[in-house]
Design a protein around this motif. Sequence first.
Motif, PDB file in Angstrom:
ATOM      1  N   GLU A  76      57.108  29.458  51.003  1.00 55.83           N
ATOM      2  CA  GLU A  76      58.188  28.770  50.302  1.00 55.83           C
ATOM      3  C   GLU A  76      58.657  27.546  51.081  1.00 55.83           C
ATOM      4  O   GLU A  76      58.890  26.469  50.510  1.00 55.83           O
ATOM      5  CB  GLU A  76      59.350  29.735  50.093  1.00 55.83           C
ATOM      6  N   SER A  77      58.778  27.703  52.401  1.00 54.61           N
ATOM      7  CA  SER A  77      59.248  26.592  53.234  1.00 54.61           C
ATOM      8  C   SER A  77      58.249  25.435  53.229  1.00 54.61           C
ATOM      9  O   SER A  77      58.634  24.261  53.167  1.00 54.61           O
ATOM     10  CB  SER A  77      59.479  27.068  54.666  1.00 54.61           C
ATOM     11  N   MET A  78      56.951  25.753  53.283  1.00 54.62           N
ATOM     12  CA  MET A  78      55.944  24.697  53.315  1.00 54.62           C
ATOM     13  C   MET A  78      55.830  23.982  51.972  1.00 54.62           C
ATOM     14  O   MET A  78      55.543  22.795  51.910  1.00 54.62           O
ATOM     15  CB  MET A  78      54.599  25.263  53.749  1.00 54.62           C
ATOM     16  N   HIS A  79      56.083  24.702  50.876  1.00 50.33           N
ATOM     17  CA  HIS A  79      56.138  24.033  49.575  1.00 50.33           C
ATOM     18  C   HIS A  79      57.324  23.068  49.528  1.00 50.33           C
ATOM     19  O   HIS A  79      57.236  21.982  48.941  1.00 50.33           O
ATOM     20  CB  HIS A  79      56.236  25.061  48.448  1.00 50.33           C
ATOM     21  N   ALA A  80      58.425  23.453  50.162  1.00 45.64           N
ATOM     22  CA  ALA A  80      59.593  22.573  50.211  1.00 45.64           C
ATOM     23  C   ALA A  80      59.302  21.331  51.036  1.00 45.64           C
ATOM     24  O   ALA A  80      59.726  20.216  50.691  1.00 45.64           O
ATOM     25  CB  ALA A  80      60.788  23.328  50.785  1.00 45.64           C
ATOM     26  N   VAL A  81      58.561  21.503  52.125  1.00 41.37           N
ATOM     27  CA  VAL A  81      58.167  20.350  52.937  1.00 41.37           C
ATOM     28  C   VAL A  81      57.267  19.427  52.132  1.00 41.37           C
ATOM     29  O   VAL A  81      57.440  18.198  52.126  1.00 41.37           O
ATOM     30  CB  VAL A  81      57.441  20.814  54.222  1.00 41.37           C
ATOM     31  N   GLU A 101      51.210  21.369  44.025  1.00 40.47           N
ATOM     32  CA  GLU A 101      50.874  22.776  44.207  1.00 40.47           C
ATOM     33  C   GLU A 101      49.928  22.889  45.392  1.00 40.47           C
ATOM     34  O   GLU A 101      49.047  22.027  45.585  1.00 40.47           O
ATOM     35  CB  GLU A 101      50.219  23.348  42.953  1.00 40.47           C
ATOM     36  N   LEU A 102      50.097  23.952  46.200  1.00 35.77           N
ATOM     37  CA  LEU A 102      49.302  24.138  47.406  1.00 35.77           C
ATOM     38  C   LEU A 102      48.584  25.478  47.366  1.00 35.77           C
ATOM     39  O   LEU A 102      49.168  26.485  46.955  1.00 35.77           O
ATOM     40  CB  LEU A 102      50.185  24.079  48.657  1.00 35.77           C
ATOM     41  N   ASP A 103      47.335  25.493  47.811  1.00 34.08           N
ATOM     42  CA  ASP A 103      46.588  26.739  47.958  1.00 34.08           C
ATOM     43  C   ASP A 103      46.341  26.986  49.440  1.00 34.08           C
ATOM     44  O   ASP A 103      45.672  26.175  50.108  1.00 34.08           O
ATOM     45  CB  ASP A 103      45.241  26.656  47.238  1.00 34.08           C
TER      46      ASP A 103
END
Length: 330
Positions: A17-22, A30-32
């Motif tokens: 969640e934190s890395m999606h916020a970054v 979107e990140l995989d």
Amino acid sequence: MIQIVDSRTIAAGMRAESMHAVAARIIPVELDFPEPGPVVRGRLADLGGLRISSIRSNVTKVERTPILARDDLAPSLMLGLQVSGSSLVVQDGREAVVRPGDLVVYSSTSPYTLVDSEGYRQHQFRMPLERLAPPRDVVRQVTATRLSPGHPVADLAAGYFRHLADRPGAFADAGADAVSQSSMELIRAVISTHLDVTSAATKASLEATLQLRILEYVRAHLGDPSLNAARIAAEHHISRRQLYNVLAAGGISLGDWIRNQRLEGCRDDLGSGLSQRVTIASVAQRWGFRDPSSFGRLFRAEYGLSPRQWRQTATKAQPALASDPTPARL
């Protein structure tokens, strides 16, 4: 403003969640991530209208979906500089494989995908299209395209943007807005020369970035002791007088600038600890100093210590430096 990003400082259950916020601070995507989850380290920096992300991560896919491409983000252009390995960039019906030193652009206004099975390894520079102001339809012609690999302007731009990502704080000291504007002019020049666009705007961009391109050329050839004003002027198709005038407009004396850059390179190498394996004379020669004695005098005059004293002092400080969480280069 510079923000350090390190997923190791975040509890495992909160990392995704934190890395999606970054990522959203750079651009919503979107990140995989592979199992066991995100590994991300790097920095984010803002210089005027330019947002810089210098990230190394195990993320294998970055996707700007059709829904995200219609979000409220101001239309922006991203310039990617591949650091290591290779990545696949897909947008607007094209795809490009980019390798270390390659430049590629992608736009926020249409879906795109970045794929790298070994993890994301790019410097990225995001800027508003409104400020970049490219000619109409130009952006769609260059997305997901390697930008003139081997072209002199593109090669110099790659060196400049690598340096900018490695040391954003140093450029901020010179004035964030000025750096941001010069960077956008350089991107415009790279795109225009890639498309072989002949226009007043292209000519203006090349003229506006001449000083920057000269300095990046010099920076790339600091280790050559034969580097001189005649050669630099010839490489940029200008006279020596024009060369000196262009630099003087920025308060730069060519000889002093070259000497200071070479001394800084020697100081950094001698302080890195890696120089313990080579002689001080070898370090000096690597940076274009032919005479070890004159190098020693110049170094002491600039830093108040001999090269040997500086190396000994820096080596003793290595444990303290190693604890610094800031990644010096990704």
